[in-house]
Design an enzyme around this catalytic site. Structure first.
Site, PDB file in Angstrom:
ATOM      1  N   ARG A  92      89.018  -8.730 103.728  1.00  0.00           N
ATOM      2  CA  ARG A  92      87.802  -9.551 103.841  1.00  0.00           C
ATOM      3  C   ARG A  92      87.992 -10.954 103.305  1.00  0.00           C
ATOM      4  O   ARG A  92      87.043 -11.743 103.298  1.00  0.00           O
ATOM      5  CB  ARG A  92      86.665  -8.906 103.050  1.00  0.00           C
ATOM      6  CG  ARG A  92      86.113  -7.726 103.770  1.00  0.00           C
ATOM      7  CD  ARG A  92      84.864  -7.246 103.116  1.00  0.00           C
ATOM      8  NE  ARG A  92      84.724  -5.871 103.460  1.00  0.00           N
ATOM      9  CZ  ARG A  92      83.590  -5.267 103.737  1.00  0.00           C
ATOM     10  NH1 ARG A  92      82.473  -5.909 103.657  1.00  0.00           N
ATOM     11  NH2 ARG A  92      83.577  -4.010 104.054  1.00  0.00           N
ATOM     12  N   ARG A 131      69.848   2.304 109.208  1.00  0.00           N
ATOM     13  CA  ARG A 131      71.031   3.143 108.950  1.00  0.00           C
ATOM     14  C   ARG A 131      70.782   4.185 107.868  1.00  0.00           C
ATOM     15  O   ARG A 131      70.181   3.915 106.832  1.00  0.00           O
ATOM     16  CB  ARG A 131      72.214   2.271 108.540  1.00  0.00           C
ATOM     17  CG  ARG A 131      73.428   3.127 108.140  1.00  0.00           C
ATOM     18  CD  ARG A 131      74.692   2.351 108.023  1.00  0.00           C
ATOM     19  NE  ARG A 131      74.618   1.274 107.065  1.00  0.00           N
ATOM     20  CZ  ARG A 131      75.528   0.328 106.951  1.00  0.00           C
ATOM     21  NH1 ARG A 131      76.578   0.338 107.746  1.00  0.00           N
ATOM     22  NH2 ARG A 131      75.389  -0.623 106.058  1.00  0.00           N
ATOM     23  N   ARG A 164      71.748   3.563 102.112  1.00  0.00           N
ATOM     24  CA  ARG A 164      72.635   3.017 101.082  1.00  0.00           C
ATOM     25  C   ARG A 164      71.873   2.052 100.179  1.00  0.00           C
ATOM     26  O   ARG A 164      70.959   1.360 100.634  1.00  0.00           O
ATOM     27  CB  ARG A 164      73.802   2.275 101.755  1.00  0.00           C
ATOM     28  CG  ARG A 164      74.961   3.170 102.071  1.00  0.00           C
ATOM     29  CD  ARG A 164      76.026   2.544 102.940  1.00  0.00           C
ATOM     30  NE  ARG A 164      76.346   1.167 102.678  1.00  0.00           N
ATOM     31  CZ  ARG A 164      77.225   0.471 103.399  1.00  0.00           C
ATOM     32  NH1 ARG A 164      77.852   1.040 104.421  1.00  0.00           N
ATOM     33  NH2 ARG A 164      77.474  -0.791 103.111  1.00  0.00           N
ATOM     34  N   ARG A 175      75.059 -10.239 102.097  1.00  0.00           N
ATOM     35  CA  ARG A 175      76.379  -9.779 102.560  1.00  0.00           C
ATOM     36  C   ARG A 175      76.816 -10.582 103.773  1.00  0.00           C
ATOM     37  O   ARG A 175      77.999 -10.904 103.919  1.00  0.00           O
ATOM     38  CB  ARG A 175      76.325  -8.277 102.908  1.00  0.00           C
ATOM     39  CG  ARG A 175      76.453  -7.388 101.679  1.00  0.00           C
ATOM     40  CD  ARG A 175      75.786  -6.041 101.847  1.00  0.00           C
ATOM     41  NE  ARG A 175      76.296  -5.256 102.943  1.00  0.00           N
ATOM     42  CZ  ARG A 175      75.624  -4.240 103.506  1.00  0.00           C
ATOM     43  NH1 ARG A 175      74.420  -3.912 103.055  1.00  0.00           N
ATOM     44  NH2 ARG A 175      76.154  -3.564 104.472  1.00  0.00           N
TER      45      ARG A 175
HETATM   46  P1  AP5 Z   1      78.002   0.665 111.105  1.00  0.00           P
HETATM   47  O1  AP5 Z   1      78.996   1.279 112.047  1.00  0.00           O
HETATM   48  O2  AP5 Z   1      77.671   1.403 109.844  1.00  0.00           O
HETATM   49  O3  AP5 Z   1      78.414  -0.846 110.801  1.00  0.00           O
HETATM   50  P2  AP5 Z   1      79.632  -1.417 109.938  1.00  0.00           P
HETATM   51  O4  AP5 Z   1      80.196  -2.575 110.702  1.00  0.00           O
HETATM   52  O5  AP5 Z   1      80.583  -0.336 109.554  1.00  0.00           O
HETATM   53  O6  AP5 Z   1      78.775  -1.988 108.723  1.00  0.00           O
HETATM   54  P3  AP5 Z   1      78.798  -1.828 107.128  1.00  0.00           P
HETATM   55  O7  AP5 Z   1      77.463  -2.328 106.646  1.00  0.00           O
HETATM   56  O8  AP5 Z   1      79.234  -0.486 106.672  1.00  0.00           O
HETATM   57  O9  AP5 Z   1      79.799  -2.869 106.751  1.00  0.00           O
HETATM   58  P4  AP5 Z   1      79.889  -3.556 105.403  1.00  0.00           P
HETATM   59  O10 AP5 Z   1      81.082  -4.319 105.707  1.00  0.00           O
HETATM   60  O11 AP5 Z   1      78.795  -4.345 104.869  1.00  0.00           O
HETATM   61  O12 AP5 Z   1      79.903  -2.321 104.367  1.00  0.00           O
HETATM   62  P5  AP5 Z   1      81.104  -1.524 103.763  1.00  0.00           P
HETATM   63  O13 AP5 Z   1      80.704  -0.134 103.564  1.00  0.00           O
HETATM   64  O14 AP5 Z   1      82.342  -1.816 104.509  1.00  0.00           O
HETATM   65  O15 AP5 Z   1      76.651   0.408 111.960  1.00  0.00           O
HETATM   66  C1  AP5 Z   1      75.476  -0.009 111.312  1.00  0.00           C
HETATM   67  C2  AP5 Z   1      74.285   0.767 111.884  1.00  0.00           C
HETATM   68  O16 AP5 Z   1      74.117   0.425 113.271  1.00  0.00           O
HETATM   69  C3  AP5 Z   1      74.462   2.303 111.860  1.00  0.00           C
HETATM   70  O17 AP5 Z   1      73.241   2.914 111.537  1.00  0.00           O
HETATM   71  C4  AP5 Z   1      74.861   2.675 113.300  1.00  0.00           C
HETATM   72  O18 AP5 Z   1      74.375   3.955 113.666  1.00  0.00           O
HETATM   73  C5  AP5 Z   1      74.200   1.583 114.106  1.00  0.00           C
HETATM   74  N1  AP5 Z   1      74.971   1.186 115.269  1.00  0.00           N
HETATM   75  C6  AP5 Z   1      76.324   0.991 115.317  1.00  0.00           C
HETATM   76  N2  AP5 Z   1      76.688   0.592 116.546  1.00  0.00           N
HETATM   77  C7  AP5 Z   1      75.535   0.516 117.286  1.00  0.00           C
HETATM   78  C8  AP5 Z   1      75.253   0.124 118.640  1.00  0.00           C
HETATM   79  N3  AP5 Z   1      76.210  -0.274 119.463  1.00  0.00           N
HETATM   80  N4  AP5 Z   1      73.962   0.137 119.046  1.00  0.00           N
HETATM   81  C9  AP5 Z   1      72.952   0.517 118.200  1.00  0.00           C
HETATM   82  N5  AP5 Z   1      73.162   0.897 116.912  1.00  0.00           N
HETATM   83  C10 AP5 Z   1      74.439   0.893 116.462  1.00  0.00           C
HETATM   84  O19 AP5 Z   1      81.235  -2.253 102.350  1.00  0.00           O
HETATM   85  C11 AP5 Z   1      80.231  -2.114 101.359  1.00  0.00           C
HETATM   86  C12 AP5 Z   1      80.559  -2.980 100.164  1.00  0.00           C
HETATM   87  O20 AP5 Z   1      81.819  -2.591  99.585  1.00  0.00           O
HETATM   88  C13 AP5 Z   1      80.717  -4.484 100.431  1.00  0.00           C
HETATM   89  O21 AP5 Z   1      79.479  -5.161 100.470  1.00  0.00           O
HETATM   90  C14 AP5 Z   1      81.564  -4.892  99.227  1.00  0.00           C
HETATM   91  O22 AP5 Z   1      80.783  -4.929  98.061  1.00  0.00           O
HETATM   92  C15 AP5 Z   1      82.529  -3.732  99.087  1.00  0.00           C
HETATM   93  N6  AP5 Z   1      83.762  -3.902  99.860  1.00  0.00           N
HETATM   94  C16 AP5 Z   1      84.153  -3.178 100.937  1.00  0.00           C
HETATM   95  N7  AP5 Z   1      85.334  -3.602 101.390  1.00  0.00           N
HETATM   96  C17 AP5 Z   1      85.705  -4.616 100.585  1.00  0.00           C
HETATM   97  C18 AP5 Z   1      86.825  -5.486 100.573  1.00  0.00           C
HETATM   98  N8  AP5 Z   1      87.806  -5.403 101.483  1.00  0.00           N
HETATM   99  N9  AP5 Z   1      86.885  -6.427  99.601  1.00  0.00           N
HETATM  100  C19 AP5 Z   1      85.914  -6.535  98.666  1.00  0.00           C
HETATM  101  N10 AP5 Z   1      84.812  -5.758  98.627  1.00  0.00           N
HETATM  102  C20 AP5 Z   1      84.709  -4.802  99.593  1.00  0.00           C
END
Ligand code: AP5
Length: 220
Positions: A92, A131, A164, A175
């Site tokens: 990221r 979600r 969440r 975010r």
């Molecule tokens: P979903 O598939 O859950 O979306 P996503 O892109 O995976 O989104 P996230 O919110 O999980 O990403 P994020 O990057 O903020 O969180 P993460 O857990 O990685 O889809 C979202 C919703 O839409 C779902 O309900 C789904 O059903 C629906 N949907 C999907 N496709 C659809 C479609 N085509 N049509 C209709 N509906 C649809 O990270 C969380 C936290 O962890 C970060 O904020 C940070 O604090 C930390 N973190 C994680 N990785 C790092 C890193 N590399 N470095 C530093 N901190 C990090």
């Protein structure tokens, strides 16, 4: 040939949903750094408490912390060595991308495709507010169109399905702005291997696009 893929995109762009579908169909391991961090938090260790401060506030965990977690995962998971991986939510920052390049070199692995999910902020906000996520296995649901069969209970593992902590409108917008500032520059970083897909399409239509993109690599 192994399948080493990277999914890039804003929070809520659908990376996790599609990575889970590809994992189920083709056995390619989803490495979601969000899920790995939520596992660390659930253990309630000192590291878990430190990490929770960032994740629950919608801020990025420090690069050094996340890179160590990813390195451990790559070293420990045998399936990854056999079937490859989909990196979901990592890197990221440009610094994380530099560190990833080194980790991949050390493990004799090479990225085959970097897929970018293009989508606008208002669609994201709506999606994430609907979600629901399984706290045990990470399966993703949505209150608009994809609820578990039994309310509050995961279809796959029976775990608790809930919203969440970081999925409030205020944190989603925070975010997203961090994403714009720190993660979007990676589109330039991976310019040569970047494949763009429309993240606002129907879930199954996106999966078809994705299958087309990766099929050459899967069959190779
Ligand atoms: P979903 O598939 O859950 O979306 P996503 O892109 O995976 O989104 P996230 O919110 O999980 O990403 P994020 O990057 O903020 O969180 P993460 O857990 O990685 O889809 C979202 C919703 O839409 C779902 O309900 C789904 O059903 C629906 N949907 C999907 N496709 C659809 C479609 N085509 N049509 C209709 N509906 C649809 O990270 C969380 C936290 O962890 C970060 O904020 C940070 O604090 C930390 N973190 C994680 N990785 C790092 C890193 N590399 N470095 C530093 N901190 C990090």
């Amino acid at each position: 040939m192994k399948k080493f893929l990277l999914f890039l995109g804003a929070p809520g762009s659908g990376k996790g949903t599609q990575a889970q579908k590809l994992q189920n169909k083709y056995g390619i391991c989803q490495i979601s750094t969000g899920d790995l961090l939520r596992e660390v938090i659930a253990r309630k260790t000192d590291l878990g408490k430190k990490v929770a401060n960032y994740v629950h506030n919608g801020e990025l965990v420090p690069d050094e912390v996340i890179v160590e977690i990813v390195k451990d995962k790559l070293a420990q998971d045998k399936d990854i060595k056999e079937n490859g991986f989909i990196l979901d939510g990592f890197p990221r920052t440009v610094r994380q991308a530099d560190l990833l390049r080194k980790v991949l070199q050390d493990n004799n692995m090479q990225l085959e495709a970097v897929v970018f999910f293009e989508i606008d902020l208002e669609t994201i906000v709506k999606r994430i507010l609907g979600r629901l996520t399984c706290a045990k296995c990470g399966k993703i649901y949505n209150s608009y169109n994809n609820l578990p069969a039994q309310e509050g209970q995961c279809d796959v593992c029976g775990g608790k399905v809930a919203r969440r902590v970081d999925d409030t409108e205020e944190k989603i917008r925070k975010r997203f702005s961090i994403y714009k500032e720190q993660t979007e520059p990676l589109l330039g970083y991976y310019e040569d291997s970047l494949i763009k897909i429309a993240g606002d399409k129907d879930l199954n239509a996106i999966f078809e696009d994705l299958e087309e993109i990766v099929s050459a690599k899967i069959n190779a």
